[in-house]
Design a protein around this motif. Sequence first.
Motif, PDB file in Angstrom:
ATOM      1  N   ALA A 178       0.816  -1.207   0.000  1.00  0.00           N
ATOM      2  CA  ALA A 178       0.000   0.000   0.000  1.00  0.00           C
ATOM      3  C   ALA A 178       0.848   1.255   0.000  1.00  0.00           C
ATOM      4  N   SER A 179       2.130   1.115  -0.352  1.00  0.00           N
ATOM      5  CA  SER A 179       3.022   2.258  -0.334  1.00  0.00           C
ATOM      6  C   SER A 179       2.525   3.386  -1.214  1.00  0.00           C
ATOM      7  N   THR A 180       2.695   4.601  -0.765  1.00  0.00           N
ATOM      8  CA  THR A 180       2.284   5.760  -1.547  1.00  0.00           C
ATOM      9  C   THR A 180       3.505   6.560  -1.988  1.00  0.00           C
ATOM     10  N   SER A 181       4.650   5.866  -2.151  1.00  0.00           N
ATOM     11  CA  SER A 181       5.858   6.561  -2.551  1.00  0.00           C
ATOM     12  C   SER A 181       5.682   7.198  -3.920  1.00  0.00           C
ATOM     13  N   ARG A 182       6.292   8.370  -4.117  1.00  0.00           N
ATOM     14  CA  ARG A 182       6.191   9.078  -5.378  1.00  0.00           C
ATOM     15  C   ARG A 182       6.962   8.343  -6.460  1.00  0.00           C
ATOM     16  N   GLU A 183       6.501   8.476  -7.699  1.00  0.00           N
ATOM     17  CA  GLU A 183       7.210   7.860  -8.799  1.00  0.00           C
ATOM     18  C   GLU A 183       8.550   8.563  -8.986  1.00  0.00           C
ATOM     19  N   PRO A 184       9.626   7.794  -9.265  1.00  0.00           N
ATOM     20  CA  PRO A 184      10.942   8.412  -9.397  1.00  0.00           C
ATOM     21  C   PRO A 184      11.062   9.214 -10.676  1.00  0.00           C
ATOM     22  N   SER A 185      11.979  10.166 -10.667  1.00  0.00           N
ATOM     23  CA  SER A 185      12.252  10.958 -11.852  1.00  0.00           C
ATOM     24  C   SER A 185      13.140  10.163 -12.794  1.00  0.00           C
ATOM     25  N   PRO A 186      13.040  10.400 -14.101  1.00  0.00           N
ATOM     26  CA  PRO A 186      13.881   9.687 -15.042  1.00  0.00           C
ATOM     27  C   PRO A 186      15.296  10.240 -15.024  1.00  0.00           C
ATOM     28  N   SER A 187      16.208   9.439 -15.567  1.00  0.00           N
ATOM     29  CA  SER A 187      17.556   9.938 -15.724  1.00  0.00           C
ATOM     30  C   SER A 187      17.640  10.791 -16.977  1.00  0.00           C
ATOM     31  N   VAL A 188      18.608  11.669 -17.000  1.00  0.00           N
ATOM     32  CA  VAL A 188      18.874  12.438 -18.208  1.00  0.00           C
ATOM     33  C   VAL A 188      19.691  11.550 -19.139  1.00  0.00           C
ATOM     34  N   ALA A 189      19.232  11.369 -20.376  1.00  0.00           N
ATOM     35  CA  ALA A 189      19.867  10.424 -21.285  1.00  0.00           C
ATOM     36  C   ALA A 189      21.236  10.923 -21.729  1.00  0.00           C
ATOM     37  N   PRO A 190      22.309  10.219 -21.332  1.00  0.00           N
ATOM     38  CA  PRO A 190      23.634  10.604 -21.800  1.00  0.00           C
ATOM     39  C   PRO A 190      23.903   9.965 -23.155  1.00  0.00           C
ATOM     40  N   SER A 191      25.039  10.263 -23.718  1.00  0.00           N
ATOM     41  CA  SER A 191      25.466   9.544 -24.916  1.00  0.00           C
ATOM     42  C   SER A 191      25.650   8.078 -24.563  1.00  0.00           C
ATOM     43  N   PRO A 192      25.107   7.153 -25.388  1.00  0.00           N
ATOM     44  CA  PRO A 192      25.254   5.737 -25.064  1.00  0.00           C
ATOM     45  C   PRO A 192      26.702   5.318 -24.869  1.00  0.00           C
ATOM     46  N   VAL A 201      22.728  -7.314 -19.430  1.00  0.00           N
ATOM     47  CA  VAL A 201      23.449  -6.325 -20.224  1.00  0.00           C
ATOM     48  C   VAL A 201      22.660  -6.060 -21.496  1.00  0.00           C
ATOM     49  N   VAL A 202      22.607  -4.786 -21.883  1.00  0.00           N
ATOM     50  CA  VAL A 202      21.904  -4.361 -23.089  1.00  0.00           C
ATOM     51  C   VAL A 202      22.927  -4.124 -24.195  1.00  0.00           C
ATOM     52  N   TRP A 203      22.744  -4.824 -25.310  1.00  0.00           N
ATOM     53  CA  TRP A 203      23.559  -4.626 -26.505  1.00  0.00           C
ATOM     54  C   TRP A 203      22.709  -3.952 -27.577  1.00  0.00           C
ATOM     55  N   ARG A 204      23.299  -2.984 -28.269  1.00  0.00           N
ATOM     56  CA  ARG A 204      22.570  -2.300 -29.336  1.00  0.00           C
ATOM     57  C   ARG A 204      23.391  -2.290 -30.619  1.00  0.00           C
ATOM     58  N   ARG A 205      22.681  -2.486 -31.726  1.00  0.00           N
ATOM     59  CA  ARG A 205      23.324  -2.551 -33.035  1.00  0.00           C
ATOM     60  C   ARG A 205      23.070  -1.266 -33.816  1.00  0.00           C
ATOM     61  N   GLU A 206      24.133  -0.739 -34.372  1.00  0.00           N
ATOM     62  CA  GLU A 206      24.034   0.362 -35.318  1.00  0.00           C
ATOM     63  C   GLU A 206      24.488  -0.164 -36.669  1.00  0.00           C
ATOM     64  N   ALA A 207      23.532  -0.441 -37.562  1.00  0.00           N
ATOM     65  CA  ALA A 207      23.872  -1.026 -38.851  1.00  0.00           C
ATOM     66  C   ALA A 207      24.861  -0.118 -39.585  1.00  0.00           C
ATOM     67  N   GLY A 208      25.951  -0.718 -40.035  1.00  0.00           N
ATOM     68  CA  GLY A 208      26.979   0.053 -40.726  1.00  0.00           C
ATOM     69  C   GLY A 208      27.922   0.780 -39.797  1.00  0.00           C
ATOM     70  N   PHE A 217      18.721   4.578 -25.961  1.00  0.00           N
ATOM     71  CA  PHE A 217      19.792   5.349 -25.341  1.00  0.00           C
ATOM     72  C   PHE A 217      20.609   4.530 -24.336  1.00  0.00           C
ATOM     73  N   GLY A 218      20.072   3.390 -23.910  1.00  0.00           N
ATOM     74  CA  GLY A 218      20.781   2.589 -22.927  1.00  0.00           C
ATOM     75  C   GLY A 218      20.800   3.227 -21.560  1.00  0.00           C
ATOM     76  N   VAL A 219      19.656   3.804 -21.123  1.00  0.00           N
ATOM     77  CA  VAL A 219      19.595   4.452 -19.817  1.00  0.00           C
ATOM     78  C   VAL A 219      18.333   4.018 -19.067  1.00  0.00           C
ATOM     79  N   PRO A 220      18.395   3.991 -17.718  1.00  0.00           N
ATOM     80  CA  PRO A 220      17.209   3.669 -16.928  1.00  0.00           C
ATOM     81  C   PRO A 220      16.279   4.872 -16.831  1.00  0.00           C
ATOM     82  N   LEU A 221      14.974   4.620 -16.908  1.00  0.00           N
ATOM     83  CA  LEU A 221      13.969   5.669 -16.784  1.00  0.00           C
ATOM     84  C   LEU A 221      13.181   5.589 -15.482  1.00  0.00           C
ATOM     85  N   TRP A 222      13.059   4.400 -14.888  1.00  0.00           N
ATOM     86  CA  TRP A 222      12.125   4.218 -13.776  1.00  0.00           C
ATOM     87  C   TRP A 222      12.520   2.970 -12.998  1.00  0.00           C
TER      88      TRP A 222
END
Length: 255
Positions: free
Chosen positions: A44-58, A125-132, A191-196
Amino acid sequence: MRRLVFPVWLVAVLALVACDGPQREPNSTGSPPPSSSPAASAPASTSREPSPSVAPSPSSAAIPAGVPATYDEDVPGRELPLEELVPPGDEVTGVDRARTADGDAVVIVFATPGPDPFSQARGFVVWRREAGGDPPWRAVYGLVHGKRDVVLAISVDTTDLTADASADALIREETGGTGACATYRVIDLAFGVPLWKRSVCDTEIQPNPDPIGLYEVARIYGPDDPHCCPSAIRERVLAWNGDRFAVVSTETTAI
Protein backbone atom coordinates in the motif's frame (compact mmCIF):
# COMPACT_ATOMS: atom_id res chain seq x y z
CA MET A 1 -10.82 -5.61 -15.25
CA ARG A 2 -7.70 -7.77 -15.53
CA ARG A 3 -6.68 -9.95 -12.64
CA LEU A 4 -3.16 -11.28 -12.26
CA VAL A 5 -2.35 -14.54 -10.52
CA PHE A 6 0.63 -14.21 -8.19
CA PRO A 7 3.21 -17.04 -8.52
CA VAL A 8 2.35 -19.76 -6.02
CA TRP A 9 5.77 -21.39 -6.21
CA LEU A 10 7.40 -18.27 -4.83
CA VAL A 11 5.17 -18.42 -1.76
CA ALA A 12 6.03 -22.03 -0.97
CA VAL A 13 9.67 -22.18 -1.92
CA LEU A 14 10.93 -18.73 -1.06
CA ALA A 15 9.28 -18.10 2.29
CA LEU A 16 12.70 -18.05 3.91
CA VAL A 17 13.59 -14.83 2.10
CA ALA A 18 12.54 -11.71 3.97
CA CYS A 19 10.16 -9.69 1.83
CA ASP A 20 10.42 -6.37 3.55
CA GLY A 21 14.00 -6.43 4.70
CA PRO A 22 16.53 -3.73 3.80
CA GLN A 23 17.09 -3.47 0.07
CA ARG A 24 20.76 -3.62 -0.94
CA GLU A 25 21.47 -1.51 -3.97
CA PRO A 26 23.04 -3.70 -6.67
CA ASN A 27 26.34 -3.02 -8.32
CA SER A 28 24.93 -0.71 -10.96
CA THR A 29 27.22 -0.30 -13.90
CA GLY A 30 25.00 1.92 -15.97
CA SER A 31 24.22 5.62 -15.55
CA PRO A 32 21.70 5.86 -12.67
CA PRO A 33 18.86 8.38 -12.57
CA PRO A 34 19.50 11.46 -10.46
CA SER A 35 16.98 10.30 -7.87
CA SER A 36 15.47 6.89 -7.22
CA SER A 37 12.20 6.04 -5.58
CA PRO A 38 12.45 4.35 -2.18
CA ALA A 39 11.85 0.63 -1.99
CA ALA A 40 8.25 -0.13 -1.12
CA SER A 41 8.11 -2.12 2.12
CA ALA A 42 4.38 -2.74 1.84
CA PRO A 43 1.96 -3.06 -1.08
CA ALA A 44 0.00 0.00 0.00
CA SER A 45 3.02 2.26 -0.33
CA THR A 46 2.28 5.76 -1.55
CA SER A 47 5.86 6.56 -2.55
CA ARG A 48 6.19 9.08 -5.38
CA GLU A 49 7.21 7.86 -8.80
CA PRO A 50 10.94 8.41 -9.40
CA SER A 51 12.25 10.96 -11.85
CA PRO A 52 13.88 9.69 -15.04
CA SER A 53 17.56 9.94 -15.72
CA VAL A 54 18.87 12.44 -18.21
CA ALA A 55 19.87 10.42 -21.29
CA PRO A 56 23.63 10.60 -21.80
CA SER A 57 25.47 9.54 -24.92
CA PRO A 58 25.25 5.74 -25.06
CA SER A 59 29.03 5.55 -25.44
CA SER A 60 29.45 7.02 -21.94
CA ALA A 61 27.54 4.20 -20.20
CA ALA A 62 29.54 1.72 -18.13
CA ILE A 63 28.91 -2.01 -18.39
CA PRO A 64 29.38 -5.00 -16.06
CA ALA A 65 32.94 -6.13 -15.41
CA GLY A 66 34.03 -8.77 -17.88
CA VAL A 67 31.53 -7.80 -20.58
CA PRO A 68 33.26 -6.75 -23.80
CA ALA A 69 32.48 -3.17 -24.82
CA THR A 70 31.89 -4.01 -28.48
CA TYR A 71 31.28 -6.85 -30.92
CA ASP A 72 32.80 -6.36 -34.35
CA GLU A 73 30.66 -8.57 -36.60
CA ASP A 74 27.65 -6.88 -38.22
CA VAL A 75 25.17 -9.73 -37.75
CA PRO A 76 21.50 -9.83 -36.73
CA GLY A 77 20.75 -10.15 -33.04
CA ARG A 78 19.65 -13.77 -33.39
CA GLU A 79 23.17 -14.64 -34.64
CA LEU A 80 25.09 -13.09 -31.76
CA PRO A 81 27.29 -15.48 -29.74
CA LEU A 82 25.55 -14.76 -26.45
CA GLU A 83 28.05 -16.57 -24.24
CA GLU A 84 30.81 -14.28 -25.50
CA LEU A 85 28.86 -11.14 -24.56
CA VAL A 86 28.50 -11.76 -20.81
CA PRO A 87 31.16 -12.01 -18.06
CA PRO A 88 33.50 -15.00 -18.53
CA GLY A 89 32.25 -18.10 -16.73
CA ASP A 90 28.69 -16.84 -16.37
CA GLU A 91 25.76 -18.62 -17.94
CA VAL A 92 23.16 -17.01 -20.21
CA THR A 93 19.78 -17.51 -18.53
CA GLY A 94 17.60 -15.41 -20.80
CA VAL A 95 17.57 -13.20 -23.88
CA ASP A 96 15.09 -10.77 -25.42
CA ARG A 97 15.44 -9.05 -28.79
CA ALA A 98 13.83 -5.77 -29.79
CA ARG A 99 13.82 -2.98 -32.35
CA THR A 100 14.56 0.59 -31.29
CA ALA A 101 14.57 3.89 -33.13
CA ASP A 102 18.38 3.67 -33.25
CA GLY A 103 18.75 0.03 -34.27
CA ASP A 104 18.32 -3.52 -33.01
CA ALA A 105 18.78 -4.26 -29.33
CA VAL A 106 19.38 -7.46 -27.39
CA VAL A 107 19.02 -7.82 -23.62
CA ILE A 108 21.04 -10.74 -22.24
CA VAL A 109 20.41 -12.05 -18.71
CA PHE A 110 23.20 -14.01 -17.02
CA ALA A 111 24.09 -15.70 -13.73
CA THR A 112 27.15 -17.15 -12.04
CA PRO A 113 26.72 -20.95 -11.87
CA GLY A 114 26.16 -22.44 -8.44
CA PRO A 115 24.01 -24.99 -6.60
CA ASP A 116 22.31 -22.49 -4.31
CA PRO A 117 19.77 -20.16 -6.03
CA PHE A 118 19.81 -17.93 -2.94
CA SER A 119 23.48 -17.05 -3.42
CA GLN A 120 24.04 -16.58 -7.12
CA ALA A 121 25.30 -13.39 -8.72
CA ARG A 122 22.90 -12.28 -11.47
CA GLY A 123 22.79 -9.47 -13.96
CA PHE A 124 21.86 -8.29 -17.42
CA VAL A 125 23.45 -6.33 -20.22
CA VAL A 126 21.90 -4.36 -23.09
CA TRP A 127 23.56 -4.63 -26.51
CA ARG A 128 22.57 -2.30 -29.34
CA ARG A 129 23.32 -2.55 -33.04
CA GLU A 130 24.03 0.36 -35.32
CA ALA A 131 23.87 -1.03 -38.85
CA GLY A 132 26.98 0.05 -40.73
CA GLY A 133 28.54 1.36 -37.54
CA ASP A 134 32.13 0.78 -36.54
CA PRO A 135 31.84 -1.33 -34.49
CA PRO A 136 28.28 -2.41 -35.27
CA TRP A 137 27.40 -3.73 -31.79
CA ARG A 138 28.01 -1.94 -28.47
CA ALA A 139 27.16 -2.81 -24.87
CA VAL A 140 25.23 0.28 -23.73
CA TYR A 141 23.95 -0.55 -20.24
CA GLY A 142 24.35 -3.24 -17.61
CA LEU A 143 23.66 -4.16 -14.01
CA VAL A 144 24.98 -6.84 -11.67
CA HIS A 145 23.61 -8.12 -8.33
CA GLY A 146 26.10 -9.77 -6.00
CA LYS A 147 25.55 -13.13 -4.34
CA ARG A 148 24.40 -11.50 -1.09
CA ASP A 149 21.70 -9.44 -2.82
CA VAL A 150 19.46 -12.55 -3.03
CA VAL A 151 18.08 -11.91 -6.49
CA LEU A 152 16.46 -15.21 -7.43
CA ALA A 153 15.70 -14.56 -11.08
CA ILE A 154 15.72 -11.80 -13.68
CA SER A 155 13.23 -11.62 -16.54
CA VAL A 156 12.82 -9.13 -19.39
CA ASP A 157 9.86 -7.90 -21.42
CA THR A 158 10.71 -5.65 -24.38
CA THR A 159 8.07 -3.42 -25.95
CA ASP A 160 7.31 0.26 -26.39
CA LEU A 161 6.58 1.64 -22.91
CA THR A 162 6.97 5.37 -23.64
CA ALA A 163 4.82 5.76 -26.81
CA ASP A 164 7.74 6.80 -29.01
CA ALA A 165 7.61 3.82 -31.42
CA SER A 166 10.89 2.53 -29.97
CA ALA A 167 11.22 -0.54 -27.77
CA ASP A 168 12.03 -0.27 -24.08
CA ALA A 169 12.74 -3.03 -21.56
CA LEU A 170 10.77 -3.82 -18.41
CA ILE A 171 13.17 -5.71 -16.13
CA ARG A 172 11.83 -7.80 -13.23
CA GLU A 173 14.32 -8.79 -10.52
CA GLU A 174 12.70 -11.31 -8.18
CA THR A 175 13.72 -11.15 -4.52
CA GLY A 176 11.14 -13.64 -3.22
CA GLY A 177 9.35 -13.81 0.11
CA THR A 178 5.73 -14.67 0.76
CA GLY A 179 4.74 -11.46 -1.03
CA ALA A 180 6.57 -12.34 -4.26
CA CYS A 181 8.73 -9.25 -3.86
CA ALA A 182 10.55 -7.81 -6.85
CA THR A 183 12.27 -4.74 -8.22
CA TYR A 184 11.07 -3.43 -11.57
CA ARG A 185 13.06 -1.20 -13.92
CA VAL A 186 12.30 0.45 -17.25
CA ILE A 187 15.30 0.83 -19.55
CA ASP A 188 15.29 3.00 -22.67
CA LEU A 189 16.97 0.63 -25.10
CA ALA A 190 17.68 3.28 -27.74
CA PHE A 191 19.79 5.35 -25.34
CA GLY A 192 20.78 2.59 -22.93
CA VAL A 193 19.59 4.45 -19.82
CA PRO A 194 17.21 3.67 -16.93
CA LEU A 195 13.97 5.67 -16.78
CA TRP A 196 12.12 4.22 -13.78
CA LYS A 197 12.56 1.87 -10.82
CA ARG A 198 10.22 0.52 -8.14
CA SER A 199 10.62 -2.19 -5.48
CA VAL A 200 7.36 -3.81 -4.35
CA CYS A 201 5.77 -6.78 -2.62
CA ASP A 202 2.34 -8.31 -3.35
CA THR A 203 2.36 -6.35 -6.59
CA GLU A 204 2.77 -7.23 -10.26
CA ILE A 205 3.77 -4.76 -13.00
CA GLN A 206 3.59 -5.45 -16.71
CA PRO A 207 3.37 -3.54 -20.00
CA ASN A 208 0.06 -1.86 -20.73
CA PRO A 209 -1.02 -1.69 -24.39
CA ASP A 210 -3.61 1.10 -24.32
CA PRO A 211 -2.61 3.62 -23.24
CA ILE A 212 0.99 2.58 -23.76
CA GLY A 213 2.76 2.38 -20.42
CA LEU A 214 2.71 0.20 -17.30
CA TYR A 215 -0.10 -1.77 -15.70
CA GLU A 216 0.19 -2.39 -11.95
CA VAL A 217 -2.01 -4.58 -9.77
CA ALA A 218 -1.46 -4.69 -6.00
CA ARG A 219 -3.00 -6.43 -3.04
CA ILE A 220 -4.11 -3.90 -0.42
CA TYR A 221 -4.10 -4.95 3.23
CA GLY A 222 -5.94 -3.48 6.17
CA PRO A 223 -4.25 -3.35 9.59
CA ASP A 224 -5.85 -6.64 10.68
CA ASP A 225 -5.72 -8.54 7.38
CA PRO A 226 -3.81 -11.84 7.33
CA HIS A 227 -1.47 -12.21 4.40
CA CYS A 228 -3.78 -14.69 2.73
CA CYS A 229 -6.66 -12.28 2.59
CA PRO A 230 -6.17 -8.68 1.42
CA SER A 231 -9.03 -6.24 1.74
CA ALA A 232 -8.83 -4.97 -1.83
CA ILE A 233 -7.12 -5.12 -5.20
CA ARG A 234 -5.80 -1.87 -6.67
CA GLU A 235 -5.17 -1.53 -10.40
CA ARG A 236 -3.25 1.42 -11.84
CA VAL A 237 -2.09 2.45 -15.30
CA LEU A 238 0.99 4.64 -15.61
CA ALA A 239 1.99 6.44 -18.83
CA TRP A 240 5.14 8.30 -19.82
CA ASN A 241 4.51 12.05 -20.04
CA GLY A 242 7.89 13.00 -21.47
CA ASP A 243 9.37 13.45 -18.01
CA ARG A 244 8.23 10.53 -15.85
CA PHE A 245 5.70 7.71 -15.53
CA ALA A 246 2.53 9.30 -14.14
CA VAL A 247 -0.64 7.57 -12.93
CA VAL A 248 -3.42 8.03 -15.48
CA SER A 249 -6.05 5.75 -13.96
CA THR A 250 -6.70 3.94 -10.69
CA GLU A 251 -9.37 1.43 -9.71
CA THR A 252 -9.67 -0.23 -6.30
CA THR A 253 -11.99 -3.17 -5.78
CA ALA A 254 -12.91 -4.57 -2.35
CA ILE A 255 -12.67 -8.35 -2.06
